[in-house]
Design a protein around this motif. Sequence first.
Motif, PDB file in Angstrom:
ATOM      1  N   ALA A 137       0.816  -1.218   0.000  1.00  8.28           N
ATOM      2  CA  ALA A 137       0.000   0.000   0.000  1.00  8.28           C
ATOM      3  C   ALA A 137       0.846   1.263   0.000  1.00  8.28           C
ATOM      4  O   ALA A 137       0.302   2.371   0.016  1.00  8.28           O
ATOM      5  N   VAL A 138       2.171   1.123  -0.027  1.00 10.90           N
ATOM      6  CA  VAL A 138       3.068   2.280   0.046  1.00 10.90           C
ATOM      7  C   VAL A 138       3.846   2.409  -1.254  1.00 10.90           C
ATOM      8  O   VAL A 138       4.505   1.459  -1.683  1.00 10.90           O
ATOM      9  N   ARG A 139       3.781   3.598  -1.873  1.00 12.25           N
ATOM     10  CA  ARG A 139       4.529   3.858  -3.100  1.00 12.25           C
ATOM     11  C   ARG A 139       5.403   5.096  -3.021  1.00 12.25           C
ATOM     12  O   ARG A 139       6.350   5.235  -3.791  1.00 12.25           O
ATOM     13  N   LYS A 140       5.075   6.006  -2.138  1.00  8.79           N
ATOM     14  CA  LYS A 140       5.801   7.265  -2.054  1.00  8.79           C
ATOM     15  C   LYS A 140       6.352   7.450  -0.648  1.00  8.79           C
ATOM     16  O   LYS A 140       5.763   6.957   0.322  1.00  8.79           O
ATOM     17  N   PRO A 141       7.480   8.149  -0.551  1.00  7.77           N
ATOM     18  CA  PRO A 141       8.252   8.753  -1.638  1.00  7.77           C
ATOM     19  C   PRO A 141       9.024   7.701  -2.431  1.00  7.77           C
ATOM     20  O   PRO A 141       9.417   6.668  -1.874  1.00  7.77           O
ATOM     21  N   ARG A 142       9.208   7.977  -3.717  1.00 12.35           N
ATOM     22  CA  ARG A 142       9.968   7.045  -4.546  1.00 12.35           C
ATOM     23  C   ARG A 142      11.430   7.034  -4.101  1.00 12.35           C
ATOM     24  O   ARG A 142      11.974   8.047  -3.676  1.00 12.35           O
ATOM     25  N   CYS A 143      12.049   5.865  -4.202  1.00 10.65           N
ATOM     26  CA  CYS A 143      13.394   5.686  -3.654  1.00 10.65           C
ATOM     27  C   CYS A 143      14.360   5.184  -4.716  1.00 10.65           C
ATOM     28  O   CYS A 143      13.964   4.706  -5.781  1.00 10.65           O
ATOM     29  N   ASP A 144      15.646   5.273  -4.392  1.00 11.92           N
ATOM     30  CA  ASP A 144      16.682   4.737  -5.272  1.00 11.92           C
ATOM     31  C   ASP A 144      16.780   3.219  -5.146  1.00 11.92           C
ATOM     32  O   ASP A 144      16.888   2.507  -6.150  1.00 11.92           O
ATOM     33  N   ILE A 145      16.775   2.728  -3.906  1.00 12.03           N
ATOM     34  CA  ILE A 145      16.926   1.295  -3.640  1.00 12.03           C
ATOM     35  C   ILE A 145      15.788   0.842  -2.741  1.00 12.03           C
ATOM     36  O   ILE A 145      15.490   1.476  -1.723  1.00 12.03           O
ATOM     37  N   LEU A 146      15.160  -0.257  -3.119  1.00 19.44           N
ATOM     38  CA  LEU A 146      14.133  -0.883  -2.290  1.00 19.44           C
ATOM     39  C   LEU A 146      14.622  -2.274  -1.946  1.00 19.44           C
ATOM     40  O   LEU A 146      14.939  -3.067  -2.840  1.00 19.44           O
ATOM     41  N   MET A 147      14.705  -2.581  -0.645  1.00 21.94           N
ATOM     42  CA  MET A 147      15.191  -3.883  -0.205  1.00 21.94           C
ATOM     43  C   MET A 147      14.116  -4.621   0.577  1.00 21.94           C
ATOM     44  O   MET A 147      13.445  -4.044   1.439  1.00 21.94           O
TER      45      MET A 147
END
Length: 297
Positions: A137-147
Amino acid sequence: MPQSNQRGATTKRPRRAVAPSGTVREKMQALADAGGLTARNADRHWLYEKSVQNPASEVPFVRRIFTREYGRKPRSLREDFCGTALLSAAWVKASPQHTALGVDLDGPTLAWGRVNNLAPLGKAAARVTLVEADVRAVRKPRCDILMASNFSWWGLKTRAELGAYFRNCRAGLQDQGMLVLDCYGGPEAQQAQLEERDQDGFVYTWDQDEFNPITGETRCYIHFKFPDGSRMQKAFSYDWRLWSLPETCDLLSECGFRKVVVYWEGTNRDGEPNGVFRPSRKGDLAPAWVAYVLAFR
């Protein structure tokens, strides 16, 4: 990992003088150093972090790969299924330019992380945001790396659920963004077994309790035992699907990722895992292995 010099000393009583003050981390380490950890006084989150997590190697690993791919240094990290946010804390400590977002459904675990992992950061803690929510349900804030570390994404058991998660991950990344997943496998991953590992002041046990070869579902537990003979049974429980590398990589591509790369762990001269992960299209026939899957937006 360092081995406890108290293992098997079940008749030795913890020292009564061990009643340290300070943070949970300081208290637990003092008890471990004195051989005084027990099932009654040990903190399960501290035990987990000591046994399972290794942000000191993961942070430089993902920074290096991102920089090589995009020609710039990453600044923002999102840690899904973040638990105590140990990785997020390590990320912001690594650079004053770094920010982190941690997402998890478990409020008490997030609260533990705020006190024990974020508060010690001082002013840098302001660069970490923790959100109690479903990661889908979470999209923001957009990030460089998602782990998504420690195999927690395996709680999504159907192709539809996992695909929805992967699409949400892609939407939550910058145009130059990278998703990092870890996974394990090999024949031993499908066998009921116990694996013990000596830690500093306690013993960690990984319990693969059940595996269903038709559905790929597996049930696992983490237990801990202590020098006084006491045990913390089922400190953590997992109800997962054992996703294979081919189906994971295929689904990531179907969900729109431009490139998917498997980083396979190498071995030393004795054939044992050496902790060095390199891109590969062919793994060895190890009875058990751990790998990273990196997907680039």
